[in-house]
Design a protein around this motif. Structure first.
Motif: not given
Length: 63
Positions: A1-4, A43-46, A54-60
């Motif tokens: 899945m493309k989170y962007d 693996k966490i999606l913010f 949604v204005t910003k996506v991060e995976v940490k």
């Protein structure tokens, strides 16, 4: 899945796509635990919102 691909989506669209989990609907940041990698790091999606979009996506990865 493309989170962007979540950028520009509203909260209702996000819930329809991946659910709400334990996120407070009115919060400006939602967090989703996606699973663990081979080293057992989570693996966490913010997702960050402005005006419920949604204005910003991060995976940490966290230990």
């Amino acid at each position: 899945m493309k989170y962007d691909d979540f950028i520009g989506k509203n909260k209702k669209e996000i819930i329809e796509k991946i659910g709400q989990q334990f996120n407070y609907y009115h919060a400006k940041q939602w967090t989703y635990i996606l699973g663990n990698d081979l080293l057992r790091r989570k693996k966490i999606l913010f997702l960050y919102f402005e005006d419920d979009v949604v204005t910003k996506v991060e995976v940490k990865k966290k230990i």
